[in-house]
Design a protein around this motif. Structure first.
Motif, PDB file in Angstrom:
ATOM      1  N   GLU A   1       4.257 -11.847   7.966  1.00 43.71           N
ATOM      2  CA  GLU A   1       4.585 -11.890   6.530  1.00 43.71           C
ATOM      3  C   GLU A   1       3.938 -10.719   5.797  1.00 43.71           C
ATOM      4  OE1 GLU A   1       5.360 -14.967   3.965  1.00 43.71           O
ATOM      5  OE2 GLU A   1       6.986 -14.598   5.412  1.00 43.71           O
ATOM      6  N   PHE A   2       4.628 -10.197   4.777  1.00 41.30           N
ATOM      7  CA  PHE A   2       4.026  -9.124   3.985  1.00 41.30           C
ATOM      8  C   PHE A   2       2.991  -9.698   3.011  1.00 41.30           C
ATOM      9  CE2 PHE A   2       3.750  -6.619   0.107  1.00 41.30           C
ATOM     10  CZ  PHE A   2       3.286  -5.431   0.651  1.00 41.30           C
ATOM     11  N   VAL A   3       1.792  -9.123   3.029  1.00 41.71           N
ATOM     12  CA  VAL A   3       0.756  -9.503   2.057  1.00 41.71           C
ATOM     13  C   VAL A   3       0.322  -8.232   1.334  1.00 41.71           C
ATOM     14  CG1 VAL A   3      -1.534 -10.543   1.736  1.00 41.71           C
ATOM     15  CG2 VAL A   3      -0.057 -11.324   3.617  1.00 41.71           C
ATOM     16  N   PRO A   4       0.430  -8.200  -0.014  1.00 38.90           N
ATOM     17  CA  PRO A   4       0.013  -6.985  -0.733  1.00 38.90           C
ATOM     18  C   PRO A   4      -1.470  -6.689  -0.493  1.00 38.90           C
ATOM     19  CG  PRO A   4       1.115  -8.537  -2.210  1.00 38.90           C
ATOM     20  CD  PRO A   4       0.909  -9.252  -0.912  1.00 38.90           C
ATOM     21  N   ARG A   5      -1.811  -5.388  -0.516  1.00 32.25           N
ATOM     22  CA  ARG A   5      -3.199  -4.974  -0.238  1.00 32.25           C
ATOM     23  C   ARG A   5      -4.191  -5.708  -1.149  1.00 32.25           C
ATOM     24  NH1 ARG A   5      -4.057   1.318  -0.405  1.00 32.25           N
ATOM     25  NH2 ARG A   5      -3.298   0.980  -2.515  1.00 32.25           N
TER      26      ARG A   5
ATOM     27  N   ALA B   1       1.618  -0.333   0.163  1.00 27.89           N
ATOM     28  CA  ALA B   1       0.426  -1.185   0.245  1.00 27.89           C
ATOM     29  C   ALA B   1       0.631  -2.435  -0.611  1.00 27.89           C
ATOM     30  CB  ALA B   1      -0.794  -0.415  -0.230  1.00 27.89           C
ATOM     31  N   GLU B   2       1.305  -2.243  -1.731  1.00 31.00           N
ATOM     32  CA  GLU B   2       1.463  -3.354  -2.679  1.00 31.00           C
ATOM     33  C   GLU B   2       2.843  -3.978  -2.643  1.00 31.00           C
ATOM     34  OE1 GLU B   2      -0.745  -4.957  -4.362  1.00 31.00           O
ATOM     35  OE2 GLU B   2      -2.357  -3.600  -3.769  1.00 31.00           O
ATOM     36  N   SER B   3       3.796  -3.280  -2.043  1.00 26.03           N
ATOM     37  CA  SER B   3       5.165  -3.743  -2.136  1.00 26.03           C
ATOM     38  C   SER B   3       5.814  -3.724  -0.758  1.00 26.03           C
ATOM     39  CB  SER B   3       5.829  -2.825  -3.169  1.00 26.03           C
ATOM     40  OG  SER B   3       7.137  -2.580  -2.925  1.00 26.03           O
TER      41      SER B   3
ATOM     42  N   SER C   1      -0.710  17.218   9.562  1.00 28.96           N
ATOM     43  CA  SER C   1      -1.861  16.673   8.823  1.00 28.96           C
ATOM     44  C   SER C   1      -2.061  15.174   9.008  1.00 28.96           C
ATOM     45  CB  SER C   1      -1.729  17.009   7.339  1.00 28.96           C
ATOM     46  OG  SER C   1      -1.514  18.382   7.182  1.00 28.96           O
ATOM     47  N   GLY C   2      -1.288  14.556   9.874  1.00 29.09           N
ATOM     48  CA  GLY C   2      -1.463  13.121  10.135  1.00 29.09           C
ATOM     49  C   GLY C   2      -0.269  12.563  10.872  1.00 29.09           C
ATOM     50  N   THR C   3      -0.453  11.366  11.415  1.00 29.48           N
ATOM     51  CA  THR C   3       0.672  10.672  12.049  1.00 29.48           C
ATOM     52  C   THR C   3       0.815   9.295  11.399  1.00 29.48           C
ATOM     53  OG1 THR C   3      -0.757   9.680  13.721  1.00 29.48           O
ATOM     54  CG2 THR C   3       0.327  11.768  14.322  1.00 29.48           C
ATOM     55  N   VAL C   4       2.007   8.745  11.505  1.00 29.26           N
ATOM     56  CA  VAL C   4       2.227   7.387  11.000  1.00 29.26           C
ATOM     57  C   VAL C   4       1.342   6.433  11.793  1.00 29.26           C
ATOM     58  CG1 VAL C   4       3.929   5.540  10.726  1.00 29.26           C
ATOM     59  CG2 VAL C   4       4.605   7.919  10.343  1.00 29.26           C
ATOM     60  N   ALA C   5       1.284   6.638  13.105  1.00 22.93           N
ATOM     61  CA  ALA C   5       0.547   5.727  13.985  1.00 22.93           C
ATOM     62  C   ALA C   5      -0.934   5.626  13.616  1.00 22.93           C
ATOM     63  CB  ALA C   5       0.682   6.199  15.434  1.00 22.93           C
ATOM     64  N   HIS C   6      -1.542   6.747  13.185  1.00 23.41           N
ATOM     65  CA  HIS C   6      -2.991   6.740  12.997  1.00 23.41           C
ATOM     66  C   HIS C   6      -3.457   6.834  11.552  1.00 23.41           C
ATOM     67  CE1 HIS C   6      -2.399   8.250  17.197  1.00 23.41           C
ATOM     68  NE2 HIS C   6      -3.149   7.198  17.368  1.00 23.41           N
ATOM     69  N   ASP C   7      -2.597   7.316  10.651  1.00 23.76           N
ATOM     70  CA  ASP C   7      -3.081   7.615   9.299  1.00 23.76           C
ATOM     71  C   ASP C   7      -2.392   6.863   8.169  1.00 23.76           C
ATOM     72  OD1 ASP C   7      -4.947   9.870  10.083  1.00 23.76           O
ATOM     73  OD2 ASP C   7      -3.051  10.555  10.949  1.00 23.76           O
ATOM     74  N   PHE C   8      -1.298   6.176   8.467  1.00 24.03           N
ATOM     75  CA  PHE C   8      -0.552   5.520   7.389  1.00 24.03           C
ATOM     76  C   PHE C   8      -0.221   4.066   7.772  1.00 24.03           C
ATOM     77  CE2 PHE C   8       0.292  10.082   6.995  1.00 24.03           C
ATOM     78  CZ  PHE C   8       0.017  10.295   5.649  1.00 24.03           C
ATOM     79  N   PRO C   9      -1.227   3.192   7.723  1.00 26.24           N
ATOM     80  CA  PRO C   9      -1.026   1.816   8.203  1.00 26.24           C
ATOM     81  C   PRO C   9       0.060   1.047   7.451  1.00 26.24           C
ATOM     82  CG  PRO C   9      -3.142   2.060   7.064  1.00 26.24           C
ATOM     83  CD  PRO C   9      -2.611   3.439   7.284  1.00 26.24           C
ATOM     84  N   ASN C  10       0.199   1.305   6.158  1.00 28.82           N
ATOM     85  CA  ASN C  10       1.220   0.564   5.401  1.00 28.82           C
ATOM     86  C   ASN C  10       2.622   1.076   5.710  1.00 28.82           C
ATOM     87  OD1 ASN C  10      -0.483  -1.327   3.820  1.00 28.82           O
ATOM     88  ND2 ASN C  10      -1.378   0.604   3.129  1.00 28.82           N
TER      89      ASN C  10
END
Ligand code: GSH
Length: 319
Positions: A311-315, A212-214, A248-257
């Protein structure tokens, strides 16, 4: 012929790799760097072997280090075998030894060999033996040892100043994610499954926070830590979520970063060409008949990794 992974109380335990020599220019080292002296045996289905293909491509070592790609099917008795591209698209036969099975390579290197016949294998054509069969060590060799013939000499995925941070992140990601998905999928007791599955998702939450930050796992530098995680995450939704019950989750739906990072890495030059989703899915769903007796292969390939990320923008700086 069949050698089982050791298990205690339903727990999957990965064997330690047996061949641990190094290609380097160190005086007296029998494995001196040279173009076209070594050969890489891989499976494009295997996340560990996939790491070596990524580093080989990014360092521009295709001509220096030719490859053989085994058939995606891993037989429970005889292990990996070679096919030609007419039989199995994407396969490259053993052009060095002309073997039909990977195990023949191990026995040529050591007639007494009694462990599993794993990929990747770094083979020395001159001495007719295996140099190394541990992916984490092979990628370090490819990172520097062949720089004289590399199209990207000096490009390093293990820079001196970041080594401690890379080693630290590699350690928990290996245990809880790279190997964690296997410990989850191969668990044969409820307790071992639940413990390992929870560890996978706790570690994914930790990665999600970092990304999220990096931009990358270790700051804004793309390192081997990203390569090692990439080959697991590209398999996560299409395979590990379903086949290894990491539900318990998928990258597509649960881990946006993580998804954004996965797309960023996938879109780097030469990386997409190392991903063979056909070999990946067929290997797991068809080879592991204890886990998937019907051998039916699900349709989904995971999230579309070609979607542009910008471009990457930190959260903390996002509007
Ligand atoms: N520690 C090894 C692990 C390699 C590994 O486990 N490869 C698997 C494929 S994903 C394999 O070849 N398995 C063959 C078998 O178990 O018979 C590495 O990272 O190089």
């Amino acid at each position: 012929m069949s050698i089982r992974w050791k298990t205690t109380k339903g727990e999957f335990v990965r064997q330690v790799s047996s061949f641990r020599n190094t290609v380097s220019a160190e005086p007296g080292n029998p494995f001196q760097p040279a173009p076209d002296r070594y050969h890489l045996y891989v499976s494009t289905a295997c996340p560990w072997a996939h790491r070596t293909l990524v580093v080989r491509a990014l360092k521009g070592l295709e001509d220096v280090l030719p490859v053989s790609i085994v058939d995606w099917h891993l037989a429970s008795d005889k292990g990996w075998h070679f096919s030609d591209a007419a039989t199995t698209p994407g396969a490259i036969p053993d052009t060095v030894n002309g073997f039909a099975y990977l195990h023949e390579l191990y026995f040529k290197a050591d007639p007494e060999y009694s462990a599993r016949f794993t990929v990747p294998v770094l083979w020395d054509k001159q001495l007719g033996t295996i140099v190394n069969n541990e992916s984490s060590e092979i990628i370090r060799m490819l990172n520097t040892a062949f720089d004289e013939w590399s199209s990207a000499p000096g490009l390093t995925f293990y820079p001196e100043s970041l080594r401690q941070q890379i080693d630290d992140v590699n350690a928990w990601i290996y245990d809880q994610i790279n190997n964690g998905v296997y410990k989850t999928g191969f668990a044969t007791t409820q307790d071992a499954y639940e413990r390992n599955c929870k560890a996978v998702f706790a570690a994914l939450a930790r990665v999600e926070d970092i990304l999220a930050e990096s931009e990358f796992l270790v700051g804004s530098t793309f390192t081997e830590a990203d390569i090692r995680l990439f080959t697991t995450m590209v398999r996560f939704d299409p395979v590990y979520h379903t086949h290894f019950k990491c539900t318990s989750g998928t990258v597509a739906h649960d881990f946006p970063n993580i998804l954004r990072w996965l797309r960023r890495v996938y879109q780097m030059p030469k990386i997409a060409a190392t991903v063979d989703m056909d070999h990946i899915k067929k290997h797991y769903y068809v080879s592991h008949i204890k886990i998937n007796p019907t051998q039916v292969v699900p349709l989904w390939d995971g999230p579309d990794l070609t979607v542009p990320v910008g471009e990457f923008v930190p959260r903390s700086q996002r509007k």
